[in-house]
Each structure stands twice: as structure tokens, then as C-alpha cells.
Design a protein around this motif. Structure first.
Motif, short mmCIF file in Angstrom:
data_model
loop_
_atom_site.label_atom_id
_atom_site.label_comp_id
_atom_site.label_asym_id
_atom_site.label_seq_id
_atom_site.Cartn_x
_atom_site.Cartn_y
_atom_site.Cartn_z
N LYS A 63 0.66 51.46 -13.60
CA LYS A 63 1.86 51.62 -12.75
C LYS A 63 2.98 50.65 -13.11
CE LYS A 63 -0.57 53.80 -8.93
NZ LYS A 63 -0.83 54.97 -9.63
N GLU A 66 6.91 54.49 -15.46
CA GLU A 66 6.77 55.85 -14.93
C GLU A 66 7.55 56.81 -15.80
OE1 GLU A 66 8.03 55.38 -10.91
OE2 GLU A 66 10.03 54.70 -11.46
N ALA A 76 8.84 50.88 -13.96
CA ALA A 76 8.59 51.29 -12.58
C ALA A 76 9.45 50.50 -11.61
CB ALA A 76 7.12 51.12 -12.23
N TYR A 79 6.79 48.74 -8.78
CA TYR A 79 5.58 48.11 -9.32
C TYR A 79 5.16 46.92 -8.48
CZ TYR A 79 2.42 45.57 -12.38
OH TYR A 79 1.34 44.91 -12.88
#
Length: 125
Positions: A63, A66, A76, A79
Motif C-alpha cells: 500500500k 496505487e 499512495a 499510506y
């Protein structure tokens, strides 16, 4: 952006993962920044696109990045670091090995801590 050492025993996809994470930690890459496409990054690094794709997939799993279909891959925005028990065990083993090596180099605990603090400071600058 990312330095790849072809002579390293560490797989290239892991070097890509580490490079992207380091750039995020240093603030070079910010939340929401667009990353190069798989083809672009493989061209820049002169590596196989499948290797970059594997790195991106692992970063997505963690993660840290993305992918938005049709738009690209981004750092991200939401995150939140979480502790992965397997990674924590591996990190503990690595730190233990560093402590042993430091001891045999004549370094004390305080010197190792100062070195770690310096590394963190360098990564944040």
C-alpha cells in the motif's frame, strides 16, 4: 531517482522497491506524485519491464503506491505504515548481524546508535 547495482546479490526488483521507498522517505516522492509507467521506468533503468512490474505489484501490496486504471501509478495518498511480522523478524536478524559486526569493529552501543541516527537524519534531508 533509483540506483540499480547489477553486481549486487539483491534482486533488481527489490532494489527498485527499496529505491522508491527511500525516495518517499526522503520526500523526493510525495503523496499523490505520479510514478513513471512500467515501460518508462524499465527504459530508464535498462531492465526488463516484468521486473519493474513485479516491484510495483509488491509496493501496491504494501500500500505504498496505487495504480489507477487508465491514469497511471501514484504514491499512495493514504499510506499508513504497518508492521509486517515476517518483515519485522527479518529486520531483527539484520540488526543483530549489524550489532555483531559493529562489536567486532570495536564500536560500542552508543556509536551504533549515533550511526543509526545519522542515517535517519541523512534520509530525512
Amino acid at each position: 531517482m533509483i540506483n540499480i547495482d547489477s553486481r549486487s546479490s539483491k534482486p533488481i526488483y527489490e532494489q527498485i522497491i527499496d529505491g522508491i521507498k527511500e525516495n518517499i522517505m526522503k520526500g523526493i516522492l510525495q503523496s499523490g506524485d505520479k510514478l513513471p509507467s512500467v515501460r518508462e521506468l524499465s527504459g530508464i533503468l535498462t531492465t526488463n519491464p516484468n521486473t519493474v512490474s513485479k516491484a510495483y505489484k509488491e509496493l501496491e501490496r504494501q500500500k505504498a503506491i496505487e495504480t489507477i486504471r487508465g491514469k497511471g501509478t501514484y504514491v499512495a495518498s493514504n499510506y499508513k505504515p504497518k508492521i509486517d511480522e515476517d518483515k519485522l523478524d527479518e529486520l531483527e536478524k539484520q540488526i543483530k548481524n549489524v550489532a555483531i559486526e559493529a562489536h567486532y569493529m570495536g564500536m560500542g552501543k552508543e556509536e551504533v546508535i549515533r550511526l543509526l541516527e545519522k542515517i535517519y537524519k541523512d534520509l530525512k534531508e
